[in-house]
Design a protein around this motif. Structure first.
Motif, mmCIF file in Angstrom:
data_model
loop_
_atom_site.group_PDB
_atom_site.id
_atom_site.type_symbol
_atom_site.label_atom_id
_atom_site.label_comp_id
_atom_site.label_asym_id
_atom_site.label_seq_id
_atom_site.Cartn_x
_atom_site.Cartn_y
_atom_site.Cartn_z
ATOM 1 N N GLN A 63 40.248 45.426 48.112
ATOM 2 C CA GLN A 63 41.125 44.773 47.156
ATOM 3 C C GLN A 63 40.309 44.398 45.919
ATOM 4 O O GLN A 63 39.081 44.372 45.961
ATOM 5 C CB GLN A 63 41.731 43.505 47.766
ATOM 6 C CG GLN A 63 42.687 43.743 48.925
ATOM 7 C CD GLN A 63 44.026 44.292 48.477
ATOM 8 O OE1 GLN A 63 44.357 44.254 47.293
ATOM 9 N NE2 GLN A 63 44.795 44.811 49.414
ATOM 10 N N PRO A 64 40.979 44.082 44.821
ATOM 11 C CA PRO A 64 40.238 43.624 43.638
ATOM 12 C C PRO A 64 39.433 42.369 43.958
ATOM 13 O O PRO A 64 39.740 41.637 44.888
ATOM 14 C CB PRO A 64 41.357 43.329 42.628
ATOM 15 C CG PRO A 64 42.543 44.082 43.113
ATOM 16 C CD PRO A 64 42.421 44.127 44.602
ATOM 17 N N ALA A 83 46.843 41.546 42.216
ATOM 18 C CA ALA A 83 45.617 41.775 41.452
ATOM 19 C C ALA A 83 45.495 40.787 40.297
ATOM 20 O O ALA A 83 44.400 40.291 39.994
ATOM 21 C CB ALA A 83 45.584 43.212 40.932
#
Length: 281
Positions: free
Chosen positions: A20-21, A267
């Protein structure tokens, strides 16, 4: 070609499925300074959280910034500034007590001159009234100095959501982050969807961190209402926070992922919104 396809499958299988970010944590209490920072960052490595940066404050728990404690406040602010100078992941958060008047305004100017971008005030633990004109004076001065004002909005103090809304309206050139988005009073903030329709009323200067409350709301019976509220106030206005050491960042990130937001929305909340608001690299 078959060999290339097989290699691609192997690489996909070994890559983290949960990638994930990176994450910005808006709400970290470092009660023991550098030792707390080291422990917090090590925990993120153990929990496999890609921590990009975090907003860190020196006060909380036994360490409070009460009216008249000017030397203690200044010393605490200096410690968090020094920690940030040595640790690029730390966004230092300073504090003042609004009732200290001119001394509080002077301390604001001093820490802003040393690069501090965030002021945290807490009406419950610091024992002040949000409607007091001295709070407005501090908020306006922070805005003039380019500082974001982070303040508690957990619903612990009666009418804090209403008072904070009015504070933001009266200090339109100051950017605010309201921590915990009202707690269980989060529904109030849907009023922003209507405020935007009134010309010249709302300056779009309100942001929220969803520390603590997001853990409670994930999988709750009113989760859909919470998500509806996040979208009404604006996903671009939401920041992630853990409220460490009370709650873990890993649990907070997990709760965010369970809300059913789009990847683009998560995000922004994990990193993008903080990057824009604080100019993170």
């Amino acid at each position: 070609m078959r060999r290339l396809f097989t290699l691609a499958l192997l690489l996909a299988a070994t890559a983290p499925a949960h990638a994930q970010p990176r994450v910005f944590d808006m709400h970290v209490h470092l009660r023991d300074g550098a030792a707390s920072a080291e422990s917090f960052e090590a925990r993120q490595v153990d929990d496999d959280v890609d921590l990009g940066a975090y907003g860190a404050m020196w006060f909380g728990g036994p360490h409070q910034a009460l009216e008249g404690q000017l030397q203690q406040v200044r010393a605490g602010n200096d410690r968090i500034i020094a920690l940030a100078a040595a640790n690029p992941k730390v966004l230092p958060i300073a504090t003042v007590h609004p009732y200290d008047g001119e001394a509080a305004l002077a301390e604001l100017a001093r820490v802003a001159g040393q690069g501090v971008k965030v002021l945290k005030i807490h009406p419950h633990t610091q024992r002040f009234d949000l409607a007091d004109p001295r709070v407005l004076a501090v908020a306006r001065r922070a805005g003039e100095l380019g500082m974001v004002v982070l303040t508690d909005n957990a619903g612990i103090v009666a009418d804090d959501t209403e008072d904070l809304f009015n504070l933001a309206l009266r200090a339109p050139y100051t950017q605010f982050v309201f921590a915990h988005i009202g707690g269980l009073d989060f529904r109030f903030w849907n009023v922003l969807a209507l405020a935007r329709t009134a010309e010249g009323v709302f300056a779009e200067n309100i942001h929220f961190d969803i520390s603590a409350i997001v853990v409670l709301m994930a999988d709750a019976p009113i989760e859909d209402e919470f998500v509806w509220t996040l979208r009404n106030v604006g996903i671009d206005r939401i920041l992630l926070g853990s409220d460490h050491p009370q709650l873990s960042l890993a649990d907070t990130v997990d709760a965010l992922e369970r809300l059913g937001l789009t990847p683009e929305e998560t995000a922004k909340i994990r990193w993008g919104n903080a990057q824009r608001l604080f100019g993170l690299q």
